[in-house]
Design a protein around this motif. Structure first.
Motif, PDB file in Angstrom:
ATOM      1  N   VAL C 119       5.644  -0.916   8.647  1.00  0.00           N
ATOM      2  CA  VAL C 119       4.856  -0.330   7.679  1.00  0.00           C
ATOM      3  C   VAL C 119       3.440  -1.032   7.824  1.00  0.00           C
ATOM      4  O   VAL C 119       2.924  -2.208   8.259  1.00  0.00           O
ATOM      5  CB  VAL C 119       5.368  -1.154   6.346  1.00  0.00           C
ATOM      6  N   GLU C 133       9.105  -6.509   0.474  1.00  0.00           N
ATOM      7  CA  GLU C 133       8.386  -5.412  -0.354  1.00  0.00           C
ATOM      8  C   GLU C 133       6.850  -5.467  -0.230  1.00  0.00           C
ATOM      9  O   GLU C 133       6.495  -6.525  -0.037  1.00  0.00           O
ATOM     10  CB  GLU C 133       8.534  -5.679  -1.891  1.00  0.00           C
ATOM     11  N   VAL C 135       3.249  -3.920  -0.647  1.00  0.00           N
ATOM     12  CA  VAL C 135       1.920  -3.142  -1.537  1.00  0.00           C
ATOM     13  C   VAL C 135       1.077  -2.523  -0.390  1.00  0.00           C
ATOM     14  O   VAL C 135       0.409  -3.352   0.360  1.00  0.00           O
ATOM     15  CB  VAL C 135       1.112  -4.013  -2.645  1.00  0.00           C
ATOM     16  N   GLN C 136       1.109  -1.167  -0.320  1.00  0.00           N
ATOM     17  CA  GLN C 136       0.301  -0.663   0.740  1.00  0.00           C
ATOM     18  C   GLN C 136      -0.825  -0.065   0.339  1.00  0.00           C
ATOM     19  O   GLN C 136      -0.997   0.385  -0.894  1.00  0.00           O
ATOM     20  CB  GLN C 136       1.154   0.561   0.945  1.00  0.00           C
ATOM     21  N   PHE C 137      -2.044  -0.182   0.898  1.00  0.00           N
ATOM     22  CA  PHE C 137      -3.124   0.318   0.469  1.00  0.00           C
ATOM     23  C   PHE C 137      -3.218   1.634   0.759  1.00  0.00           C
ATOM     24  O   PHE C 137      -2.745   2.350   1.723  1.00  0.00           O
ATOM     25  CB  PHE C 137      -4.316  -0.372   1.429  1.00  0.00           C
ATOM     26  N   LEU C 138      -3.903   2.251  -0.223  1.00  0.00           N
ATOM     27  CA  LEU C 138      -4.211   3.656  -0.331  1.00  0.00           C
ATOM     28  C   LEU C 138      -5.748   4.000  -0.923  1.00  0.00           C
ATOM     29  O   LEU C 138      -6.066   3.060  -1.746  1.00  0.00           O
ATOM     30  CB  LEU C 138      -3.366   4.707  -1.244  1.00  0.00           C
ATOM     31  N   GLN C 142      -5.742   3.536  -5.234  1.00  0.00           N
ATOM     32  CA  GLN C 142      -4.121   3.657  -5.386  1.00  0.00           C
ATOM     33  C   GLN C 142      -3.453   2.673  -4.455  1.00  0.00           C
ATOM     34  O   GLN C 142      -4.012   2.197  -3.350  1.00  0.00           O
ATOM     35  CB  GLN C 142      -3.769   5.130  -4.453  1.00  0.00           C
ATOM     36  N   ARG C 143      -2.286   2.189  -4.824  1.00  0.00           N
ATOM     37  CA  ARG C 143      -1.293   1.415  -4.151  1.00  0.00           C
ATOM     38  C   ARG C 143      -0.033   2.118  -4.159  1.00  0.00           C
ATOM     39  O   ARG C 143       0.374   2.766  -5.326  1.00  0.00           O
ATOM     40  CB  ARG C 143      -1.376   0.158  -4.986  1.00  0.00           C
ATOM     41  N   ARG C 144       0.603   1.757  -2.963  1.00  0.00           N
ATOM     42  CA  ARG C 144       2.135   2.380  -2.672  1.00  0.00           C
ATOM     43  C   ARG C 144       2.826   0.870  -2.688  1.00  0.00           C
ATOM     44  O   ARG C 144       2.779   0.148  -2.058  1.00  0.00           O
ATOM     45  CB  ARG C 144       2.278   3.455  -1.703  1.00  0.00           C
ATOM     46  N   VAL C 145       3.854   0.905  -3.413  1.00  0.00           N
ATOM     47  CA  VAL C 145       5.062  -0.234  -3.200  1.00  0.00           C
ATOM     48  C   VAL C 145       6.204   0.348  -2.357  1.00  0.00           C
ATOM     49  O   VAL C 145       6.636   1.595  -2.743  1.00  0.00           O
ATOM     50  CB  VAL C 145       5.178  -0.555  -4.627  1.00  0.00           C
ATOM     51  N   VAL C 146       6.232  -0.326  -1.459  1.00  0.00           N
ATOM     52  CA  VAL C 146       7.514   0.296  -0.284  1.00  0.00           C
ATOM     53  C   VAL C 146       8.368  -0.916  -0.182  1.00  0.00           C
ATOM     54  O   VAL C 146       7.760  -2.061  -0.067  1.00  0.00           O
ATOM     55  CB  VAL C 146       6.666   0.810   1.027  1.00  0.00           C
ATOM     56  N   HIS C 157      -3.636  -4.558   6.034  1.00  0.00           N
ATOM     57  CA  HIS C 157      -4.703  -3.940   5.935  1.00  0.00           C
ATOM     58  C   HIS C 157      -5.863  -4.976   5.905  1.00  0.00           C
ATOM     59  O   HIS C 157      -5.790  -6.040   5.587  1.00  0.00           O
ATOM     60  CB  HIS C 157      -4.672  -3.396   4.708  1.00  0.00           C
TER      61      HIS C 157
END
Ligand SMILES: Cc1cc2nc3c(=O)[nH]c(=O)nc-3n(C[C@H](O)[C@H](O)[C@H](O)COP(=O)(O)OP(=O)(O)OC[C@H]3O[C@@H](n4cnc5c(N)ncnc54)[C@H](O)[C@@H]3O)c2cc1C
Ligand code: SF4
Ligand code: SF4
Lengths: 626, 373, 254
Positions: C119, C133, C135-138, C142-146, C157
């Motif tokens: 990831v 878990e 928290v991904q940068f968009l 926006q943030r995406r939790v994966v 990031h």
């Protein structure tokens, strides 16, 4: 012989014992500090240091100078006489007469103390200090009565009263040192003068920070006992006069710093306790009672908030004002060193600047090769390793500031007009590391210094010339301890010399506006150089309207010590205060001699006096244009 | 031509083109010509097809859509394929997510759409399976994808690894058979042969093309990946106004010349922009300190920086070095910010902001801007 | 619940100051190290390559030691790294290197070699038993939790909200450790030619079809790019100039 006399003798020796005991108790606290050289013979220096150096500062406030002379002089004389007459059980009437005289002097002084404390200025501490006029007067009155009234005539009641007064006064005088009362300052002050941690200052203006051994187990000061013992002793000498507070630009700007409280907090640190009892002005914005310390506890943040530590501009106004010769800035830097080197805990943009220095040898993270871009068209000689020149010009970080480049160009014009044999280091020039050092980053400072010293040792030059007082101070005063010995001149000093010798021909300025001059701390207070810029301005016909705080007592622009990077909020900005100082003189133009001051004062928005470097004013007044 | 250029006086009257660029037209008298800005769009005439006859080979482009649209960066990936394709090569496009736009203008000949990807969230294995199938189907000479942070950069790298193929990332220059990209953090430019997977940086391809693609819809890949190690736990959105300034792509910043903060915040909200401030505005208590931009505040890298009532002191400009488009509103035409700004509006901040709000509320002015010159 | 003794590795490279080119700890890798130290007391900090002085920076940023896996020149770092971190639960690295190619491929290649999920664009990382878990940068806030199961490779990031501190004392205390020399697979001869980036890269454009005068106008317009000043006109017209500029440069989507 009468029992009262014997009682006084007894009291005297009890007092001596109490003083000795109290001093030893306090000394234990000091001795918990780190090692520093010690030599009893140092005590011999005290009279001179007191009469010359302390008096020099105290005399700026004639009222308190007079007051202290009377109280302290009277008390010392009286106590000496009591020691003789009663301590040695002589009980001569003649000596009693002398005691009366001393007591009268002391009583007069006590009256003056009382007067001042009726409506005390905010910088003074209240609390126990407010009882001083009474206890001192009681002591003087007791002695007076003792000497005037033959004890044979005294009723038991009167004798008791006299004893009571003497007891009260003596308690004040001798218990202070053991209990931390106001009179602690007398003992600690004397010892501090003798064992001062910066003894050089009694011989010359001494402002250089001392190098830190980067291999030391503790880097800087974490807990009170990491201070050297004579620094701890120095804190104890504080009389809470608040002169430092009144001089501190950060305090004036409502930033959470008050040098007087800072010293008292260090006292709390060495002796233990909470600041709830502090009877002076708190740190702006930080309520009293929330901080406490102990000798073996970390100072930050239990005793001292980081914001306090990072508000200081290292302007040394506090040190300049302190009658007790206390070294606030050294203590602040010691604390910063630990925070920076052992914790990496610096606020604001300071860590970024330090990273820039390590990686680019510039504070702003610039390409070092661009340092002399402002001079591409000026045909400056760039010295190469192995070559030699008379004057080596170091521009410093101001070279990257478009505004300050104007000043630098003016300086170059003057040098060329005076046919000075000079050269630049060009892209070889690197930062002195001065700002890193003020921020406590001794490691980065020493690395920068080593780099610059290596560069400088590859070329031959007579003198170094710079327009940046920080570069000037660093190279002149702080590099020698690291092996860099140079003749360094600030541009105002150098130009003043050229003008005096006639090599630089200056006409009259066309400037008709009222002009004032702002002393950069690192030129004035740090190096005592207040005259050269003024002489130059006089020479081109400027009549200066001086600000109230000028010369050695000038007010900081707010730009020193890395303060613009740590940027601790206050209620105002320091440069706004300084510009208000300038405005108060009616000046339409502030002459400066430092890139930092220029940037800080020009950062003031709204209508304000124009800010111009001395070099620019001179260049405009050049008689023979090259 | 040289002589003509020499005669040009930069201060002479000029026309402002729709791009806000100053255009000095020889022999013309100018000044600000609002009518030029308002020039109505003329419909472009139908463009010729690029591809003739049956394709002999393919180039691929793939990208994620959002709300049925591809962004400019994705368009550039398609246009790159179209511009680099030989006349016999067709451009096949795989769109992850639904698609409501016509990709022919960017040169797409075959278009496969995966509307199901809209619902997937982060599902790299499924997407990779689709892409892999699509690549297998067309055996393209190159696969172009935007090197972005919305999924394509990630997927493209996964593809390269899966295929054990050569890959070029952050590609800044494309030529037939060759690409270039920055190395050493931008200090060196490396050139090499064009690999299979080409992940392109934004704005390195012109998307207004003189030709059109065939735009034929083809069946999307249908591969199904087995359940993998990745689980989606949903999206979070940070309101633009609360966005950290370092991250914001559009910043509306207020200086000492802004009295009415609510209007400024309304302008920012209308643009979906974050709000920043000069130190003076912060000192006055109009903004919190974390909004300060500059030497002692934040360093920002927004594409668009709208500076309202900010003089542009060096300490402030230090914070916006990386901003691509700086627009200033200032009543003083000589304020230093105008030297930094790409477009400077000389006028009262309050009036221009109010007019901006009105303009933004309408939003139906003719679309002159899409016509590039 | 935290599994006992998770084995966490942080991969670090030698970065490069953009202004001076001076080697340094790569900012993005520092974030990875800092994130790793936030997850576990003990982190293996690994570098494949020379024992460069700049690696000491990672000690300052909190690594107790940096283990250097020596690489013969021209060798691919992948094999030695993959060999070293096999059996680890979590491998963190920066998303993109500052020096060298900076292609952002390492995490993917490593994950493939180790057969682990990967990831990237991670802002925050938390351990949840045998999962992690992220928290991904968009873009655009926006943030995406994966979540992924361990073991996994995670690339940080550059905007990860961490506050790594440079501490001289820990730099002084830390050590560079040299692992035995590795035999990395030699990289295939590089087809890449690098040159100092002085010229701006050329945009890929359709062939020029405009005629003389139009081209001249275009050339002039580009030369006077920027600095357009709008003085005249009503407030509404000025507002329009801004909106048109924004649209022309595709800075707004409407
Ligand atoms: C060490 C140091 C660090 C600093 N760091 C920073 C920093 O990080 N960030 C920062 O911003 N500053 C910083 N400064 C301060 C900087 O020098 C300037 O003082 C500050 O940026 C000025 O802010 P301003 O432009 O909002 O205000 P001003 O300089 O007062 O400018 C206001 C502008 O608004 C215009 N204006 C006024 N009224 C109107 C109106 N009605 N309509 C349109 N325009 C109008 C004026 O023409 C003017 O140009 C720093 C200064 C120093 C010395
Ligand atoms: S050095 Fe200056 S700023 Fe620091 S405490 Fe002393 S007076 Fe205040
Ligand atoms: S530190 Fe010095 S100036 Fe300050 S209050 Fe104490 S004695 Fe006075």
């Amino acid at each position: 012989m009468h029992s009262l006399d014997h009682l006084v003798t007894l009291l005297f020796w009890l007092a001596v014992a109490a003083l000795a005991f109290g001093t030893m108790r306090r000394a234990r606290l000091w001795r918990a500090g780190a090692a520093a050289p010690f030599n009893w013979a140092q005590l011999l220096t005290v009279p001179r240091r007191y009469l010359v150096d302390v008096h020099h500062v105290v005399a700026r406030d004639p009222y308190i100078a007079r007051t202290h002379m009377l109280v302290a002089g009277g008390a010392v004389a009286a106590v000496a006489l009591v020691a003789l007459n009663y301590g040695l059980a002589l009980y001569w009437a003649l000596l009693n007469g002398a005691i009366v005289l001393a007591a009268v002097v002391m009583l007069g002084g006590s009256y003056l103390v009382w007067q001042r404390r009726r409506a005390p200025m905010p910088r003074l501490s209240a609390g126990p200090w407010n009882r001083l006029p009474y206890t001192l007067a009681a002591f003087a009155l007791g002695l007076l009565a003792l000497g005037l009234l033959p004890s044979a005539l005294l009723s038991g009641f009167f004798a008791a009263l006299i004893m009571l007064a003497l007891l009260a006064g003596t308690a004040e005088l001798v218990l202070g040192i053991g209990t931390g009362g106001p009179m602690k300052h007398a003992v600690a002050g004397v010892l501090h003068l003798a064992f001062h941690p910066r003894a050089e200052r009694f011989a010359m203006r001494s402002t250089a920070l001392r190098p830190l051994d980067l291999a030391a187990p503790v880097l800087g000061v974490e807990k009170p006992t990491d201070f050297r013992w004579n620094q701890l002793l120095g804190f104890d000498a504080c009389v809470q006069c608040g002169k430092c507070e009144a001089a501190c630009p950060a305090f004036a700007a409502g930033q959470p710093l008050n040098p007087k409280k800072f010293i008292q907090d260090m006292v709390l640190g060495l002796s233990g306790g909470s600041d709830a009892q502090f009877a002076g002005s708190p740190y702006p914005g930080i309520a009293l009672g929330g901080h406490s310390g102990a000798p073996e506890e970390p100072i930050l943040s239990a005793l001292l908030a980081p914001e306090t530590l990072w508000s200081c501009t290292t302007c040394r106004a506090c040190v300049e004002e302190c009658p007790m010769q206390i070294e606030h800035v050294d203590a602040i830097i010691d604390l910063r060193r630990f925070q920076t080197l052992a914790r990496g805990a610096l606020p604001g943009k300071a860590p970024e600047m330090l990273g820039n220095l390590r990686e680019t040898a510039t504070q702003g993270g610039y390409d070092n090769a661009a340092r002399y871009h402002w001079a591409v068209d000026l045909n400056l000689r760039q010295i190469r390793p192995g070559e030699s020149v008379d004057v080596l010009l170091l521009a410093g970080e101001g070279a990257f500031d478009m505004r300050y480049q104007r000043s630098l160009r003016a300086l170059v014009k003057l040098l060329q007009a005076a046919s000075v044999d000079f050269a630049i280091l060009g892209a070889l020039e690197t930062d002195t590391g001065d700002t890193a050092r003020r921020l406590g980053d001794e490691a980065t400072f020493q690395a920068q210094a080593a780099q610059l010293i290596a560069t400088l040792s590859a070329v031959t030059f007579g003198r170094i010339l710079t327009a940046d007082p920080h570069v000037f101070h660093s190279l002149k005063n702080e590099y020698p301890a690291l092996g860099g010995h140079y003749t360094v001149l600030h541009h105002t000093v150098f130009l003043a010399g050229l003008a005096r010798s006639g090599q630089l021909k200056l006409g009259a300025t066309s400037e008709t506006r009222a002009i004032t001059y702002h002393d950069p701390c690192y030129l004035g207070r740090y190096n005592g150089e207040t005259e050269a810029p003024r002489a130059l301005l006089r020479q081109i016909g400027v009549r200066l309207s001086e600000m109230e705080r000028s010369g050695l007592r000038g007010r900081c622009c707010g730009g020193g010590g890395g303060a613009p990077l740590t940027d601790i909020p206050g209620t105002q900005r320091i440069p706004d205060i300084r510009i208000a100082d300038a405005r108060a003189t009616g000046a339409a133009l502030v002459a400066v001699a430092c890139p930092g001051c220029t940037a800080m004062l020009e950062g003031v928005v709204g209508p304000r006096p124009e800010v111009i470097d001395v070099a620019e004013l001179l260049a405009a007044a050049l008689e023979v244009q090259p | 031509m040289n002589q003509e250029r020499k005669r040009l006086d930069p201060r002479r009257p000029f026309l402002l083109n729709p791009a806000g660029l100053r255009r000095i037209i020889l022999g013309a008298t100018g000044g600000f010509d609002a009518s030029l800005l308002a020039a109505p769009a003329h419909k472009p005439a139908a463009k010729p097809l690029r591809l003739h006859g049956d394709p002999a080979g393919y180039l691929l482009a793939a990208a994620h859509s959002q709300r049925g649209m591809l962004d400019a960066h994705a368009h550039q990936a398609i246009a790159a394929a179209a511009l680099l394709a030989t006349p016999q090569q067709a451009v096949a496009v795989l769109v992850f997510g639904s698609l409501n736009e016509d990709l022919r203008a960017y040169g797409a000949d075959l278009v496969a759409v995966l509307p199901g990807a809209d619902e997937l969230g982060f599902a790299p294995e499924q997407e990779l399976a689709w892409l892999d199938e699509f690549v297998t189907r067309y055996a393209p000479a190159h696969v172009f994808m935007p090197d972005n942070e919305t999924g394509d950069g990630d997927l493209g790298r996964r593809l390269a690894v899966q295929l054990e193929a050569e890959v070029a990332t952050h590609v800044v220059e494309l030529k037939p058979g060759a690409v270039a990209m920055y190395w050493q953090g931008g200090a060196a430019l490396a050139r090499g042969p064009m690999p299979l997977v080409v992940l392109i940086a934004p704005d390195v391809v012109e998307t207004s093309l003189p030709f059109s693609g065939a735009g034929e819809t083809v069946a999307p890949p249908a591969a199904q990946a087995p359940p993998g190690p990745y689980q989606n736990r949903g999206l979070r959105e940070i309101a633009a106004s609360a966005l950290a300034l370092e991250e914001a792509d559009f910043i509306v910043a207020a200086g000492n010349g802004v009295a009415d903060i609510p209007t400024l915040e309304a302008v920012a909200a209308a643009f979906g922009a974050a709000v920043g401030a000069s130190r003076v505005a912060v000192d006055e208590g109009k903004f919190t300190r974390d909004k300060q931009i500059g030497a002692t505040g934040k360093t920002v890298s927004a594409s668009t920086y709208l500076a309202v009532g900010i003089s542009g002191a060096v300490q402030h400009l230090q914070g916006i070095k990386a901003c691509r488009h700086v627009i200033a509103i200032n009543c003083d035409a000589s304020a230093p910010i105008t030297k930094r700004a790409d477009l400077s509006i000389v006028g009262d901040a309050q009036e221009v902001m109010t007019a901006l709000l009105a303009g933004l509320a309408q939003r139906n002015w003719p679309d002159t801007a899409r016509e590039s010159v | 619940m935290m599994p006992p003794q998770l084995k966490i590795a942080a991969l670090v490279s030698v970065g490069r100051n953009p202004a001076s080119g001076a080697p340094r700890a790569a900012r993005n890798d520092v974030l990875a190290l800092d994130a790793a130290l936030g997850l576990a007391r003990e982190v293996s900090v690994l570098h494949a390559g020379d024992a460069a002085p700049a690696l000491h920076d990672y000690l300052a940023y909190g690594a107790a030691s940096v283990e250097v896996l020596p690489l013969p020149p021209g060798a691919d770092a992948l094999a030695p790294l993959a060999g070293r971190v096999a059996g680890y639960d979590l491998i963190l690295c920066g998303q993109r290197a500052e020096a060298g190619q900076g292609s952002g491929m390492l995490a993917y290649r490593l994950a493939k070699a180790l057969n682990m999920p990967v990831v990237s664009a991670a802002l925050e990382i938390s351990l949840l038993g045998d999962e992690v878990e992220i928290v991904q940068f968009l873009p655009k806030g926006q943030r995406r939790v994966v979540r992924v199961s361990l073991p996994a490779v995670i690339a940080l990031h550059p905007l990860a909200p961490r506050n790594p501190r440079y501490v001289y004392a820990s730099r002084r205390a830390g050590r560079l450790l040299s692992a035995p020399a590795q035999v990395g697979a030699p990289l295939p001869a590089s087809p890449w030619q690098s040159e100092p980036a002085v010229k701006k890269p050329q945009k890929l454009k359709p062939p020029e079809t405009r005629q003389g005068h139009a081209r001249l106008l275009g050339a002039i317009a580009t030369e006077s790019k920027g600095g357009a000043l709008v003085r005249e006109g009503s407030a509404a017209e000025k507002a329009r100039a801004i909106l048109d500029y924004l649209r022309a440069n595709r800075l707004i989507g409407f």
